[in-house]
Design an enzyme around this catalytic site. Structure first.
Site, mmCIF file in Angstrom:
data_model
loop_
_atom_site.group_PDB
_atom_site.id
_atom_site.type_symbol
_atom_site.label_atom_id
_atom_site.label_comp_id
_atom_site.label_asym_id
_atom_site.label_seq_id
_atom_site.Cartn_x
_atom_site.Cartn_y
_atom_site.Cartn_z
ATOM 1 C CG HIS A 17 24.067 38.493 -55.560
ATOM 2 N ND1 HIS A 17 23.983 38.200 -54.215
ATOM 3 C CD2 HIS A 17 25.392 38.495 -55.845
ATOM 4 C CE1 HIS A 17 25.205 38.037 -53.722
ATOM 5 N NE2 HIS A 17 26.074 38.205 -54.705
ATOM 6 C CG HIS A 19 29.921 39.892 -57.967
ATOM 7 N ND1 HIS A 19 30.143 40.961 -57.124
ATOM 8 C CD2 HIS A 19 29.227 38.974 -57.242
ATOM 9 C CE1 HIS A 19 29.607 40.692 -55.935
ATOM 10 N NE2 HIS A 19 29.043 39.498 -55.987
ATOM 11 C CG HIS A 197 27.970 40.303 -50.923
ATOM 12 N ND1 HIS A 197 27.515 41.342 -51.691
ATOM 13 C CD2 HIS A 197 28.362 39.324 -51.785
ATOM 14 C CE1 HIS A 197 27.610 40.994 -52.977
ATOM 15 N NE2 HIS A 197 28.119 39.786 -53.059
ATOM 16 C CD GLU A 200 28.946 33.950 -49.883
ATOM 17 O OE1 GLU A 200 29.103 33.207 -50.860
ATOM 18 O OE2 GLU A 200 29.492 35.067 -49.792
ATOM 19 C CG ASP A 278 27.707 35.199 -56.278
ATOM 20 O OD1 ASP A 278 28.075 36.381 -56.356
ATOM 21 O OD2 ASP A 278 28.010 34.466 -55.316
ATOM 22 C CG ASP A 279 31.175 35.679 -58.837
ATOM 23 O OD1 ASP A 279 31.545 36.767 -59.294
ATOM 24 O OD2 ASP A 279 30.988 35.487 -57.622
#
EC number: 3.5.4.2
Length: 335
Positions: A17, A19, A197, A200, A278-279
């Site tokens: 996961h 980005h 997604h 969340e 994630d980021d």
């Protein structure tokens, strides 16, 4: 005796996961902006670094889209991707599954082929240099229309040999998975894996939709699934993997303190939870940082650490012989 943090750094890891636009470190963003003569709101690297200390979702998104605005050429996408791959290679990440958001670049006039060629070349080079394997996931932006997703899929068709799966991200609330039911059906008919997604910020119902209507192969985040016992059983019955992002959850206030993170509970319930970043440039850490935050915050045990790493291998889309290889390495390390 080896500490759990030392063990977590050594063990073979997967990232499921991630980005790619969320890996933009301030120094690199500033350098590419200068190279492309794109003016940022920030006059120095230090001013840009200060903006990374955001405290709400909107400030994060503003910064995120500022970062995207400097990506114009194939070399930019290559450099961004390669910097991430080099970083995680140093953390013993052996396999990555990367999201990219073509619509966010198409809307700025950056062609689909420019984006994917830059990203894919970096993935190829990482495999040649380090043996790091990868899968590429094209993600639809859920705040845009289903029509826009279909248009993006058409642009992707000449490049399907490079695309392994389809995702769904961006602002979750008010944009349920069922909004994209037809386009996901079209993707599955093309032989693509699908993930979304869900759960969340959105309600458990969005996770139900992802499972029952879309028929996802995996769930990204999934935290709020724990609010519904029947949903927990449905996820277990389908043997679905959850790609959980601890530091992201903390930074975006999905959890208020790492000691309250639900990942231990997920494991106790028999869910296939995994650890991801994630980021990472925006949320305060890559894979090792995410594992360290769980070890220090939730006090996960050695057995739970092993299970998280194992879930990351078995829940990936890599080929079976590679799964076997990495599981063997993992077992040897924990023996």
């Amino acid at each position: 005796m080896e500490t759990l943090i030392e063990l977590s750094k050594k063990m073979p890891k997967t990232e499921l996961h991630l980005h790619i636009e969320g890996t933009f470190e301030p120094e690199q963003m500033f350098a590419i902006a200068q190279r492309n003569q794109v003016e940022l709101k920030y006059s120095t690297v230090d001013a840009l670094k200060a903006a990374y200390q955001f405290t709400n979702l909107q400030d994060f998104l503003d910064l995120y889209y500022q970062g995207m605005s400097v990506l114009l050429h194939e070399a930019d996408f290559y450099d961004l991707t390669m910097a991430y791959l080099e970083k995680v290679h140093s953390e013993n990440v052996v396999h990555v599954e990367i999201f990219f958001d073509p619509q966010g670049h198409l809307s700025r006039g950056v062609g689909f082929d420019v984006q994917i060629q830059g990203i894919y070349k970096a993935l190829q080079d990482a495999e040649k240099k380090w043996g790091m394997t990868s899968k590429l996931i094209m993600s639809f932006l859920r705040h845009l229309s289903e029509e826009s997703a279909f248009e993006t899929l058409e642009l992707a068709k000449p490049h399907l040999k490079w695309i392994d799966g389809i995702g769904l991200d961006s602002s979750e609330v008010g944009h349920p998975p069922e909004k994209f039911l037809r386009v996901f059906e079209a993707c599955k008919n093309l032989g693509l894996k699908v993930t979304a997604h869900a759960g969340e910020e959105g309600p458990p119902d969005y996770v139900w939709q992802a499972i029952e209507q879309i028929g996802v192969d995996r769930i990204d985040h999934g935290n709020r699934a724990l609010e519904d016992n029947k949903l927990i059983e449905a996820i277990k019955q389908r043997n679905l993997t959850l790609t959980v992002c601890p530091l992201s959850n903390l930074k975006l206030c999905v959890v208020n303190d790492m000691k309250n993170h639900p990942i231990k509970n997920m494991l106790a319930l028999g869910l296939n939870a995994t650890v991801n970043s994630d980021d990472p440039a925006y949320f305060g850490g890559y894979m090792n940082d995410n594992y360290a935050s769980l070890i220090n915050g939730t006090r996960i045990s050695k057995e739970e650490l092993f299970q998280l790493a194992k879930n990351g291998i078995t829940g990936s889309w890599m080929e079976d012989h590679l799964k076997e290889l990495h599981l063997k390495q993992l077992h040897a390390l924990f023996a």
